[in-house]
Motif scaffolding. Structure first.
Motif, PDB file in Angstrom:
ATOM      1  N   GLY A  43       0.823  -1.201   0.000  1.00  0.00           N
ATOM      2  CA  GLY A  43       0.000   0.000   0.000  1.00  0.00           C
ATOM      3  C   GLY A  43       0.856   1.250   0.000  1.00  0.00           C
ATOM      4  N   SER A  44       0.216   2.386   0.202  1.00  0.00           N
ATOM      5  CA  SER A  44       0.909   3.671   0.136  1.00  0.00           C
ATOM      6  C   SER A  44       1.560   4.007   1.473  1.00  0.00           C
ATOM      7  N   THR A  45       2.400   5.037   1.452  1.00  0.00           N
ATOM      8  CA  THR A  45       3.040   5.495   2.685  1.00  0.00           C
ATOM      9  C   THR A  45       2.085   6.293   3.560  1.00  0.00           C
ATOM     10  N   GLY A  46       0.932   6.636   3.051  1.00  0.00           N
ATOM     11  CA  GLY A  46      -0.080   7.311   3.846  1.00  0.00           C
ATOM     12  C   GLY A  46      -0.247   8.780   3.503  1.00  0.00           C
ATOM     13  N   ASN A  47      -1.129   9.426   4.213  1.00  0.00           N
ATOM     14  CA  ASN A  47      -1.486  10.829   3.996  1.00  0.00           C
ATOM     15  C   ASN A  47      -0.465  11.726   4.699  1.00  0.00           C
ATOM     16  N   THR A  48       0.352  12.442   3.928  1.00  0.00           N
ATOM     17  CA  THR A  48       1.423  13.258   4.495  1.00  0.00           C
ATOM     18  C   THR A  48       0.886  14.318   5.453  1.00  0.00           C
ATOM     19  N   GLY A  49      -0.150  15.014   5.039  1.00  0.00           N
ATOM     20  CA  GLY A  49      -0.704  16.073   5.877  1.00  0.00           C
ATOM     21  C   GLY A  49      -1.210  15.540   7.205  1.00  0.00           C
ATOM     22  N   LEU A  50      -1.909  14.427   7.165  1.00  0.00           N
ATOM     23  CA  LEU A  50      -2.464  13.832   8.376  1.00  0.00           C
ATOM     24  C   LEU A  50      -1.369  13.328   9.301  1.00  0.00           C
ATOM     25  N   ILE A  51      -0.368  12.655   8.724  1.00  0.00           N
ATOM     26  CA  ILE A  51       0.668  12.019   9.536  1.00  0.00           C
ATOM     27  C   ILE A  51       1.678  13.017  10.065  1.00  0.00           C
ATOM     28  N   MET A  52       2.091  13.970   9.221  1.00  0.00           N
ATOM     29  CA  MET A  52       3.220  14.831   9.562  1.00  0.00           C
ATOM     30  C   MET A  52       2.836  16.246  10.002  1.00  0.00           C
ATOM     31  N   LYS A  53       1.623  16.689   9.693  1.00  0.00           N
ATOM     32  CA  LYS A  53       1.285  18.096   9.942  1.00  0.00           C
ATOM     33  C   LYS A  53       0.099  18.315  10.868  1.00  0.00           C
ATOM     34  N   PHE A  61      -7.277   8.561  20.012  1.00  0.00           N
ATOM     35  CA  PHE A  61      -8.108   7.686  19.178  1.00  0.00           C
ATOM     36  C   PHE A  61      -8.151   8.100  17.709  1.00  0.00           C
ATOM     37  N   ALA A  62      -7.455   9.181  17.343  1.00  0.00           N
ATOM     38  CA  ALA A  62      -7.419   9.566  15.927  1.00  0.00           C
ATOM     39  C   ALA A  62      -6.623   8.530  15.141  1.00  0.00           C
ATOM     40  N   GLN A  63      -7.144   8.162  13.987  1.00  0.00           N
ATOM     41  CA  GLN A  63      -6.504   7.135  13.165  1.00  0.00           C
ATOM     42  C   GLN A  63      -5.618   7.776  12.110  1.00  0.00           C
ATOM     43  N   LEU A  64      -4.400   7.248  11.958  1.00  0.00           N
ATOM     44  CA  LEU A  64      -3.461   7.772  10.970  1.00  0.00           C
ATOM     45  C   LEU A  64      -3.615   7.107   9.606  1.00  0.00           C
ATOM     46  N   ALA A  65      -4.030   5.856   9.602  1.00  0.00           N
ATOM     47  CA  ALA A  65      -4.087   5.085   8.359  1.00  0.00           C
ATOM     48  C   ALA A  65      -5.480   5.139   7.741  1.00  0.00           C
ATOM     49  N   ASP A  66      -5.518   5.021   6.402  1.00  0.00           N
ATOM     50  CA  ASP A  66      -6.791   4.847   5.708  1.00  0.00           C
ATOM     51  C   ASP A  66      -6.730   3.534   4.940  1.00  0.00           C
ATOM     52  N   PRO A 108      -9.902 -15.012  20.332  1.00  0.00           N
ATOM     53  CA  PRO A 108     -10.664 -15.491  19.174  1.00  0.00           C
ATOM     54  C   PRO A 108     -11.842 -14.591  18.827  1.00  0.00           C
ATOM     55  N   GLY A 109     -11.891 -14.183  17.565  1.00  0.00           N
ATOM     56  CA  GLY A 109     -12.996 -13.381  17.065  1.00  0.00           C
ATOM     57  C   GLY A 109     -12.934 -11.901  17.394  1.00  0.00           C
ATOM     58  N   LYS A 110     -11.926 -11.489  18.179  1.00  0.00           N
ATOM     59  CA  LYS A 110     -11.793 -10.079  18.552  1.00  0.00           C
ATOM     60  C   LYS A 110     -10.745  -9.426  17.652  1.00  0.00           C
ATOM     61  N   ASP A 111     -11.186  -8.888  16.519  1.00  0.00           N
ATOM     62  CA  ASP A 111     -10.284  -8.330  15.519  1.00  0.00           C
ATOM     63  C   ASP A 111      -9.607  -7.052  16.027  1.00  0.00           C
ATOM     64  N   ILE A 112      -8.366  -6.847  15.582  1.00  0.00           N
ATOM     65  CA  ILE A 112      -7.624  -5.611  15.860  1.00  0.00           C
ATOM     66  C   ILE A 112      -7.346  -4.967  14.511  1.00  0.00           C
ATOM     67  N   LEU A 113      -8.140  -3.954  14.187  1.00  0.00           N
ATOM     68  CA  LEU A 113      -8.079  -3.349  12.855  1.00  0.00           C
ATOM     69  C   LEU A 113      -7.751  -1.863  12.970  1.00  0.00           C
ATOM     70  N   GLY A 114      -8.153  -1.058  11.998  1.00  0.00           N
ATOM     71  CA  GLY A 114      -7.787   0.354  11.997  1.00  0.00           C
ATOM     72  C   GLY A 114      -6.282   0.506  11.829  1.00  0.00           C
ATOM     73  N   ASP A 115      -5.669   1.346  12.650  1.00  0.00           N
ATOM     74  CA  ASP A 115      -4.206   1.441  12.616  1.00  0.00           C
ATOM     75  C   ASP A 115      -3.576   0.107  12.993  1.00  0.00           C
ATOM     76  N   GLY A 116      -4.267  -0.645  13.854  1.00  0.00           N
ATOM     77  CA  GLY A 116      -3.765  -1.949  14.264  1.00  0.00           C
ATOM     78  C   GLY A 116      -2.550  -1.835  15.163  1.00  0.00           C
ATOM     79  N   VAL A 117      -1.641  -2.791  15.016  1.00  0.00           N
ATOM     80  CA  VAL A 117      -0.371  -2.767  15.745  1.00  0.00           C
ATOM     81  C   VAL A 117       0.653  -2.063  14.862  1.00  0.00           C
ATOM     82  N   VAL A 118       1.207  -0.959  15.352  1.00  0.00           N
ATOM     83  CA  VAL A 118       2.163  -0.163  14.582  1.00  0.00           C
ATOM     84  C   VAL A 118       3.530  -0.247  15.261  1.00  0.00           C
ATOM     85  N   LEU A 119       4.521  -0.743  14.526  1.00  0.00           N
ATOM     86  CA  LEU A 119       5.878  -0.803  15.052  1.00  0.00           C
ATOM     87  C   LEU A 119       6.730   0.277  14.406  1.00  0.00           C
TER      88      LEU A 119
END
Length: 254
Positions: free
Chosen positions: A63-73, A79-84, A127-138
Protein backbone atom coordinates in the motif's frame (compact mmCIF):
# COMPACT_ATOMS: atom_id res chain seq x y z
CA UNK A 1 -8.01 -50.00 15.20
CA UNK A 2 -10.40 -48.47 12.68
CA UNK A 3 -12.64 -47.17 15.47
CA UNK A 4 -9.68 -45.50 17.25
CA UNK A 5 -8.53 -43.85 14.04
CA UNK A 6 -12.05 -42.58 13.38
CA UNK A 7 -12.25 -41.22 16.92
CA UNK A 8 -8.93 -39.37 16.51
CA UNK A 9 -10.10 -37.80 13.24
CA UNK A 10 -13.42 -36.73 14.74
CA UNK A 11 -11.67 -35.32 17.81
CA UNK A 12 -9.29 -33.31 15.62
CA UNK A 13 -12.17 -31.96 13.54
CA UNK A 14 -14.09 -30.98 16.68
CA UNK A 15 -11.14 -28.93 17.90
CA UNK A 16 -10.83 -27.06 14.61
CA UNK A 17 -14.59 -26.50 14.50
CA UNK A 18 -14.25 -24.15 17.44
CA UNK A 19 -11.34 -22.20 15.97
CA UNK A 20 -12.18 -18.70 14.81
CA UNK A 21 -10.46 -16.55 12.20
CA UNK A 22 -9.14 -13.47 14.01
CA UNK A 23 -7.83 -10.47 12.08
CA UNK A 24 -4.79 -8.43 13.10
CA UNK A 25 -3.61 -5.41 11.11
CA UNK A 26 0.15 -4.85 11.38
CA UNK A 27 1.93 -1.76 10.10
CA UNK A 28 5.54 -0.52 10.09
CA UNK A 29 6.02 3.22 10.46
CA UNK A 30 9.33 5.02 9.88
CA UNK A 31 10.47 7.13 12.83
CA UNK A 32 9.56 10.79 12.19
CA UNK A 33 8.06 9.78 8.86
CA UNK A 34 5.36 7.68 7.20
CA UNK A 35 4.41 4.04 6.72
CA UNK A 36 6.63 1.46 5.05
CA UNK A 37 4.82 0.35 1.92
CA UNK A 38 5.11 -0.91 -1.63
CA UNK A 39 7.24 1.99 -2.90
CA UNK A 40 10.27 0.78 -0.91
CA UNK A 41 9.48 -2.93 -1.05
CA UNK A 42 7.44 -3.20 2.14
CA UNK A 43 8.16 -4.64 5.58
CA UNK A 44 8.18 -8.39 6.26
CA UNK A 45 5.73 -9.34 9.02
CA UNK A 46 5.70 -12.55 11.08
CA UNK A 47 3.07 -13.36 13.70
CA UNK A 48 4.06 -16.35 15.83
CA UNK A 49 2.87 -18.21 18.90
CA UNK A 50 5.20 -17.25 21.76
CA UNK A 51 4.88 -20.69 23.40
CA UNK A 52 6.16 -22.88 20.58
CA UNK A 53 7.36 -20.40 17.95
CA UNK A 54 4.77 -21.57 15.41
CA UNK A 55 4.21 -19.06 12.63
CA UNK A 56 0.52 -18.19 12.58
CA UNK A 57 0.66 -15.63 9.76
CA UNK A 58 3.36 -14.11 7.54
CA UNK A 59 3.46 -11.55 4.75
CA UNK A 60 4.57 -8.18 3.37
CA UNK A 61 3.07 -4.76 4.03
CA UNK A 62 1.61 -3.31 0.84
CA UNK A 63 0.00 0.00 0.00
CA UNK A 64 0.91 3.67 0.14
CA UNK A 65 3.04 5.50 2.69
CA UNK A 66 -0.08 7.31 3.85
CA UNK A 67 -1.49 10.83 4.00
CA UNK A 68 1.42 13.26 4.50
CA UNK A 69 -0.70 16.07 5.88
CA UNK A 70 -2.46 13.83 8.38
CA UNK A 71 0.67 12.02 9.54
CA UNK A 72 3.22 14.83 9.56
CA UNK A 73 1.28 18.10 9.94
CA UNK A 74 -1.93 17.45 11.88
CA UNK A 75 -1.94 17.51 15.71
CA UNK A 76 -2.83 14.07 17.05
CA UNK A 77 -5.98 13.58 19.13
CA UNK A 78 -6.59 10.52 21.25
CA UNK A 79 -8.11 7.69 19.18
CA UNK A 80 -7.42 9.57 15.93
CA UNK A 81 -6.50 7.14 13.16
CA UNK A 82 -3.46 7.77 10.97
CA UNK A 83 -4.09 5.09 8.36
CA UNK A 84 -6.79 4.85 5.71
CA UNK A 85 -7.79 1.99 3.42
CA UNK A 86 -4.85 2.73 1.07
CA UNK A 87 -2.17 2.94 3.75
CA UNK A 88 0.42 0.17 3.80
CA UNK A 89 -0.15 -2.71 6.16
CA UNK A 90 -0.38 -6.49 6.43
CA UNK A 91 -3.68 -8.05 7.47
CA UNK A 92 -2.87 -11.23 9.38
CA UNK A 93 -5.72 -13.72 9.67
CA UNK A 94 -5.00 -16.08 12.56
CA UNK A 95 -7.00 -19.26 13.19
CA UNK A 96 -7.22 -19.67 16.99
CA UNK A 97 -9.59 -21.45 19.36
CA UNK A 98 -8.42 -19.84 22.60
CA UNK A 99 -6.65 -16.64 23.71
CA UNK A 100 -3.12 -16.82 22.33
CA UNK A 101 -0.11 -14.74 23.27
CA UNK A 102 1.71 -13.82 20.05
CA UNK A 103 4.90 -12.09 19.02
CA UNK A 104 4.67 -9.71 16.08
CA UNK A 105 8.01 -9.40 14.28
CA UNK A 106 8.84 -6.80 11.64
CA UNK A 107 11.85 -6.74 9.31
CA UNK A 108 11.88 -3.40 7.53
CA UNK A 109 12.47 -2.36 4.85
CA UNK A 110 12.77 -5.94 3.57
CA UNK A 111 14.54 -5.07 0.30
CA UNK A 112 17.15 -2.70 1.82
CA UNK A 113 19.43 -5.07 3.72
CA UNK A 114 22.03 -2.44 4.62
CA UNK A 115 19.37 -0.48 6.50
CA UNK A 116 17.11 -3.23 7.83
CA UNK A 117 15.70 -2.91 11.33
CA UNK A 118 14.19 -5.82 13.27
CA UNK A 119 11.41 -4.75 15.64
CA UNK A 120 8.91 -6.75 17.64
CA UNK A 121 6.17 -6.60 20.23
CA UNK A 122 3.88 -9.07 21.98
CA UNK A 123 0.16 -9.12 22.70
CA UNK A 124 -2.82 -11.36 23.37
CA UNK A 125 -5.11 -12.34 20.52
CA UNK A 126 -8.61 -13.34 21.56
CA UNK A 127 -10.66 -15.49 19.17
CA UNK A 128 -13.00 -13.38 17.06
CA UNK A 129 -11.79 -10.08 18.55
CA UNK A 130 -10.28 -8.33 15.52
CA UNK A 131 -7.62 -5.61 15.86
CA UNK A 132 -8.08 -3.35 12.85
CA UNK A 133 -7.79 0.35 12.00
CA UNK A 134 -4.21 1.44 12.62
CA UNK A 135 -3.77 -1.95 14.26
CA UNK A 136 -0.37 -2.77 15.74
CA UNK A 137 2.16 -0.16 14.58
CA UNK A 138 5.88 -0.80 15.05
CA UNK A 139 8.30 2.11 14.73
CA UNK A 140 11.29 1.72 12.42
CA UNK A 141 14.11 4.17 13.23
CA UNK A 142 16.89 5.24 10.88
CA UNK A 143 17.77 6.35 7.36
CA UNK A 144 18.32 4.34 4.19
CA UNK A 145 21.77 5.35 2.92
CA UNK A 146 23.30 4.17 -0.37
CA UNK A 147 26.82 5.31 -1.25
CA UNK A 148 26.83 5.94 -5.00
CA UNK A 149 30.43 7.09 -5.46
CA UNK A 150 32.95 5.54 -5.15
CA UNK A 151 31.66 2.07 -5.98
CA UNK A 152 32.22 -0.99 -3.83
CA UNK A 153 35.69 -2.47 -4.46
CA UNK A 154 36.32 0.03 -7.25
CA UNK A 155 39.95 0.33 -8.42
CA UNK A 156 40.78 4.00 -8.96
CA UNK A 157 44.06 5.16 -10.54
CA UNK A 158 45.72 7.75 -8.31
CA UNK A 159 46.52 9.97 -11.31
CA UNK A 160 42.80 10.28 -12.14
CA UNK A 161 41.96 11.88 -8.78
CA UNK A 162 45.24 13.37 -7.54
CA UNK A 163 44.41 16.88 -8.72
CA UNK A 164 40.62 16.76 -8.43
CA UNK A 165 40.12 14.69 -5.29
CA UNK A 166 37.81 11.75 -4.67
CA UNK A 167 34.11 12.48 -5.11
CA UNK A 168 31.82 11.04 -2.43
CA UNK A 169 28.12 10.83 -3.26
CA UNK A 170 25.29 9.18 -1.38
CA UNK A 171 21.53 8.83 -1.74
CA UNK A 172 19.68 9.19 1.57
CA UNK A 173 15.96 8.77 2.28
CA UNK A 174 13.77 8.13 5.30
CA UNK A 175 13.01 4.49 6.20
CA UNK A 176 9.71 4.73 4.31
CA UNK A 177 11.45 6.15 1.23
CA UNK A 178 10.26 9.70 1.93
CA UNK A 179 12.52 12.40 0.43
CA UNK A 180 15.11 14.53 2.19
CA UNK A 181 15.83 18.02 0.88
CA UNK A 182 16.57 21.57 1.99
CA UNK A 183 13.48 23.18 3.47
CA UNK A 184 11.36 20.07 2.96
CA UNK A 185 9.25 18.20 5.47
CA UNK A 186 12.37 16.14 6.10
CA UNK A 187 14.79 19.05 6.09
CA UNK A 188 18.44 18.26 5.35
CA UNK A 189 19.50 21.52 6.97
CA UNK A 190 18.71 20.16 10.45
CA UNK A 191 20.62 16.94 9.78
CA UNK A 192 24.32 16.19 10.07
CA UNK A 193 25.58 14.17 7.12
CA UNK A 194 29.28 13.36 6.95
CA UNK A 195 31.73 11.04 5.27
CA UNK A 196 34.59 9.50 7.24
CA UNK A 197 37.43 8.23 5.03
CA UNK A 198 40.02 5.70 6.18
CA UNK A 199 43.25 4.74 4.43
CA UNK A 200 44.72 1.34 5.32
CA UNK A 201 42.61 1.26 8.48
CA UNK A 202 43.45 4.77 9.74
CA UNK A 203 41.18 7.80 9.59
CA UNK A 204 42.34 9.88 6.65
CA UNK A 205 39.74 12.61 6.46
CA UNK A 206 36.24 13.72 7.47
CA UNK A 207 33.97 15.94 5.41
CA UNK A 208 30.48 17.36 5.59
CA UNK A 209 28.32 16.41 2.63
CA UNK A 210 26.20 19.07 0.93
CA UNK A 211 22.65 18.46 -0.30
CA UNK A 212 22.45 20.02 -3.80
CA UNK A 213 19.24 18.20 -4.75
CA UNK A 214 16.58 15.92 -3.32
CA UNK A 215 18.10 12.87 -1.57
CA UNK A 216 21.58 13.51 -3.00
CA UNK A 217 24.49 14.31 -0.70
CA UNK A 218 28.01 14.93 -1.98
CA UNK A 219 31.50 16.14 -1.15
CA UNK A 220 35.14 15.79 -2.16
CA UNK A 221 38.24 14.62 -0.30
CA UNK A 222 41.88 15.00 -1.36
CA UNK A 223 43.77 11.75 -1.88
CA UNK A 224 47.57 11.82 -1.82
CA UNK A 225 48.56 8.17 -2.08
CA UNK A 226 47.66 4.66 -3.14
CA UNK A 227 46.13 2.27 -0.65
CA UNK A 228 42.99 0.54 0.56
CA UNK A 229 40.29 3.08 1.40
CA UNK A 230 37.07 2.82 3.35
CA UNK A 231 34.30 5.39 2.96
CA UNK A 232 31.68 5.58 5.72
CA UNK A 233 28.71 7.93 5.33
CA UNK A 234 26.46 8.67 8.28
CA UNK A 235 23.34 10.75 8.82
CA UNK A 236 22.21 12.06 12.20
CA UNK A 237 19.21 14.12 13.20
CA UNK A 238 19.81 15.55 16.71
CA UNK A 239 16.12 16.43 17.15
CA UNK A 240 14.71 12.96 16.52
CA UNK A 241 17.77 10.85 17.30
CA UNK A 242 17.51 9.17 13.91
CA UNK A 243 20.78 7.68 12.60
CA UNK A 244 21.92 5.77 9.53
CA UNK A 245 25.18 4.45 8.07
CA UNK A 246 26.53 2.95 4.86
CA UNK A 247 30.11 1.75 4.24
CA UNK A 248 32.04 0.80 1.12
CA UNK A 249 35.65 -0.10 0.38
CA UNK A 250 37.69 0.86 -2.66
CA UNK A 251 41.34 0.73 -3.78
CA UNK A 252 43.45 3.60 -5.06
CA UNK A 253 46.26 2.28 -7.30
CA UNK A 254 49.56 3.81 -8.43
Amino acid sequence: MKRSVLFAVLFSLSLHAFAIDTKLMVRAKAKDAKFVGSSIGGAHIIVRNTINGQILAEGITTGSTGNTGLIMKTPKDRFAQLADDKTAGFLAVVDISEPTFVRVEVISPISRKNAQVHASTELWLIPGKDILGDGVVLEIPGFVIDILTPNTHQYIPLESIKSTGLDVKANIVMMCGCPIEKGGIWDSEVMEVKAVVKKDGQVFGELTLANPSRNLFEGNVKIDGAGSYQVLVYAYNPTTGNTGVDIINCVVTE
